[in-house]
Design an enzyme around this catalytic site. Structure first.
Site, PDB file in Angstrom:
ATOM      1  N   MET A 180      96.164  16.221  45.639  1.00  0.00           N
ATOM      2  CA  MET A 180      97.717  15.934  45.443  1.00  0.00           C
ATOM      3  C   MET A 180      98.040  16.648  44.138  1.00  0.00           C
ATOM      4  SD  MET A 180      98.691  12.447  47.191  1.00  0.00           S
ATOM      5  CE  MET A 180      99.043  12.409  48.870  1.00  0.00           C
ATOM      6  N   ILE A 239     101.282   9.299  41.246  1.00  0.00           N
ATOM      7  CA  ILE A 239      99.999   9.560  41.335  1.00  0.00           C
ATOM      8  C   ILE A 239      99.799  10.964  40.567  1.00  0.00           C
ATOM      9  CG2 ILE A 239      99.659  10.913  43.427  1.00  0.00           C
ATOM     10  CD1 ILE A 239      97.165   9.117  43.809  1.00  0.00           C
ATOM     11  N   ASP A 240     100.974  11.816  40.816  1.00  0.00           N
ATOM     12  CA  ASP A 240     100.900  13.321  40.345  1.00  0.00           C
ATOM     13  C   ASP A 240     100.809  13.288  38.580  1.00  0.00           C
ATOM     14  OD1 ASP A 240     100.966  13.782  42.807  1.00  0.00           O
ATOM     15  OD2 ASP A 240     102.735  14.645  42.960  1.00  0.00           O
ATOM     16  N   GLY A 294     108.124   6.467  41.701  1.00  0.00           N
ATOM     17  CA  GLY A 294     108.208   7.580  40.869  1.00  0.00           C
ATOM     18  C   GLY A 294     109.500   8.264  40.569  1.00  0.00           C
ATOM     19  N   ASP A 295     109.626   9.592  40.238  1.00  0.00           N
ATOM     20  CA  ASP A 295     110.652  10.244  39.516  1.00  0.00           C
ATOM     21  C   ASP A 295     111.793   9.966  40.510  1.00  0.00           C
ATOM     22  OD1 ASP A 295     109.751  11.912  41.667  1.00  0.00           O
ATOM     23  OD2 ASP A 295     110.392  13.664  40.903  1.00  0.00           O
ATOM     24  N   GLY A 296     111.973  10.130  41.865  1.00  0.00           N
ATOM     25  CA  GLY A 296     113.118  10.011  42.566  1.00  0.00           C
ATOM     26  C   GLY A 296     113.594   8.326  42.414  1.00  0.00           C
ATOM     27  N   GLY A 336     105.888   7.672  47.636  1.00  0.00           N
ATOM     28  CA  GLY A 336     104.216   7.841  47.740  1.00  0.00           C
ATOM     29  C   GLY A 336     103.510   6.418  47.335  1.00  0.00           C
ATOM     30  N   ARG A 362     102.265  17.892  43.779  1.00  0.00           N
ATOM     31  CA  ARG A 362     103.294  18.882  44.277  1.00  0.00           C
ATOM     32  C   ARG A 362     103.722  19.861  43.255  1.00  0.00           C
ATOM     33  NH1 ARG A 362     107.107  14.682  46.394  1.00  0.00           N
ATOM     34  NH2 ARG A 362     106.257  14.674  48.587  1.00  0.00           N
TER      35      ARG A 362
END
Ligand SMILES: Nc1ncnc2c1ncn2[C@@H]1O[C@H](COP(=O)(O)OP(=O)(O)OP(=O)(O)O)[C@@H](O)[C@H]1O
Ligand SMILES: O=P(O)(O)OC[C@H]1O[C@](O)(CO)[C@@H](O)[C@@H]1O
Ligand SMILES: [Mg+2]
Length: 495
Positions: free
Chosen positions: A263, A219-220, A189-191, A101, A265
């Site tokens: 946001m 962003i999380d 990000g993590d993925g 994202g 998740r």
């Protein structure tokens, strides 16, 4: 697809329980590589800096609050320029890819990698991979120069495009090999960091002199070990505008309720920080803190009380909050995005409807509820000033690490010092708000909302926390990998 565990962890131990969790280096699998003097030593901007090069032995402690008798614990290699580098400037062929994202600051990181390579190391060949991982094998590339990236930090999004899914390790490694790329910068990000780890393993298996460097983007703020992810501050700042609007709307009408969805998740950092910053929020709901609607101590009772006291209220809800309640009342779809992330139902809409239904049915008071969903607005903005500086340091640290031959690492600040962190460390878990931690307590005391916890829940959470705090003791697992029990419970009081 699937991240493999890093099989060659590099652990160095020292006296008094000192442990260095080192990152891989090209020389681990390609012996006798020549080195060259760092071109920075002739750069007029840096030659005046006293001790510009990082000492080879410099490491950064993960744990900085220690007790008299506690072991020194885990350390990471300090980021920064080294005296000797493993690439000649003309031989470097770098590429940059952005995945997952959006997040404020991605363009700044791209800009600073390109400019860092050009201006600090005289590297002229930098490619942009179009559209995330799949771009390696399915799209054209873009040539990046300081001129083409000059203004991009003023724009939100990513000039390279991004995507979810499409991680085909061998096709990506083929593309890197076929194009003669030898430095791969992966922003995501993590993925994405899991994907980067698998690419690194494949590159190493093929014995290629190719560095793989990850720059964590989320962003999380859910990437562990690092202090905070870039773009987070900008997002929290932007969220204030939505909260302000909700507050103005709610305050201007009888029994006004403003609901803002943000946001987050699995981790409620944006909601928590936006709430703490604003002080206009009466209730903040995050995924880590289960809540309930009906009955004593429930959300409805609290709303009623707040409206009677103040005549209006603002609720901030993270997108991942209350998902278990939602799936009880709406049929769960179990849909996933292309990367395998669960697609969430709109909790903001759902909770707004529930509140409206409750007050309509109870016939207690007429309410006026306004629902604001700024989720994409807060991540599509350009980064603010402090994130811009942070992005610059991240990008430059990644470039210094790559030039020095380090690979298979994610870069990021640990207790304020930029460090090279092995992929497995950032990929093993997700950073979450610890609701028995002081930061959440600060929030509860600012909003005066119910904790929604029973005495039993609090006891259990405290027990978990105690287990975590004992932990300065580190163990080694049977495969020789260090297990830091403490890191199973990362908290972000320092944030
Ligand atoms: N376990 C994995 N192994 C290899 N590749 C992965 C893995 N998980 C995700 N990826 C790839 O990484 C890319 C980004 O993943 P994802 O869409 O989950 O976003 P992310 O990097 O977690 O960013 P964010 O969650 O902040 O939006 C995708 O192309 C996806 O295919
Ligand atoms: O709609 P998209 O682009 O898949 O992104 C949504 C997700 O991205 C994130 O911002 C993480 O980057 C999550 O908070 C959110 O659920
Ligand atoms: Mg993710």
């Amino acid at each position: 697809m699937g991240a493999s565990a890093n099989s060659n962890t590099k652990i160095v131990t020292g006296s008094a329980g000192y442990v260095l969790e080192d990152v891989p280096h090209l020389t681990d699998y390609i012996p006798d590589l020549p080195t060259y003097p760092n071109p920075l030593q002739d750069n007029p901007a840096y030659s005046v800096v006293k001790q510009y090069f990082v000492n080879v032995d410099d490491t950064v402690a993960q744990k900085i609050v220690v007790h008299k008798s506690s072991p020194r614990g885990i350390h990471f290699r300090r980021a920064g320029p080294r005296q000797r580098v493993y690439f000649e400037s003309d031989d470097v062929h770098a590429c940059i890819v952005t995945c997952g994202g959006l997040c404020p600051g991605v363009n700044t990181v791209i800009r600073e990698i390109v400019c860092g390579l050009y201006h600090m190391y005289g590297v002229k060949k930098v490619l942009g991979i179009d559209g995330g991982y799949k771009g390696f094998y399915a799209r054209n590339t873009v040539t990046l120069t300081p001129k083409t990236v000059n203004d991009i930090h003023k724009r939100g999004g990513t000039i390279l495009g991004t995507s979810r899914g499409g991680h085909d390790t061998s096709k990506i490694a083929d593309s890197i090999q076929d194009r003669g790329i030898n430095q791969v910068y992966i922003i995501g990000g993590d993925g994405t960091q899991k994907g980067a780890s698998v690419i690194f393993e494949e590159i190493r298996r093929r014995g290629l002199k190719v560095v793989v460097a990850g720059i964590p983007k989320t962003i999380d703020n859910d990437i562990p070990v690092i202090d905070k992810s870039f773009g987070f501050d900008s997002a929290v700042e932007e969220a204030q505008r939505a909260i302000n609007a909700a507050h103005v709307e709610a305050g201007s009408i009888e029994n006004g309720i403003g609901v803002v969805k943000l946001m987050g998740r699995y981790s409620g950092f944006i909601a928590m920080h936006a709430t703490l910053a604003s002080r206009d929020v009466d209730c903040c709901l995050i995924p880590e803190s289960p809540f309930y609607l009906e009955g004593e101590g429930g959300l409805f009772e609290f709303i009623e009380k707040r409206l009677r006291e103040n005549g209006h209220m603002v609720i901030v809800i993270a997108e991942g909050a209350g998902q278990e309640l939602l799936s009880e009342s709406i049929q769960s779809t179990d849909k996933e995005d292309a990367s395998g992330n669960k697609l969430l139902q709109d909790v903001g809409l759902w909770i707004s409807q529930k509140i409206k239904d409750y007050f309509a049915k109870q016939n207690k008071m007429a309410i006026n509820l306004k629902y604001i969903d700024p989720t994409y607005m807060i991540r599509a903005i350009p980064s603010n000033a402090s994130d811009n500086v942070y992005c610059t340091l991240l990008a430059q640290s990644a470039v210094h690490g790559a030039m020095a031959g380090y690979t298979g690492f994610t870069v990021g600040p640990v207790n304020g010092r930029h460090s090279y962190i092995p992929f497995y460390r950032v990929n093993e878990k997700r950073n979450k708000v610890v609701i028995t931690d002081r930061m959440w307590a600060r929030l509860l005391s600012s909003t005066n909302q119910p904790s929604f916890l029973s005495a039993k829940d609090i006891l259990e959470d405290k027990k978990d926390e105690e287990n975590c705090t004992e932990l300065l003791a580190n163990d080694h697992s049977s495969d020789g990998r260090l297990i830091n029990k403490e890191s199973n419970c990362i908290s972000h009081t320092a944030l």
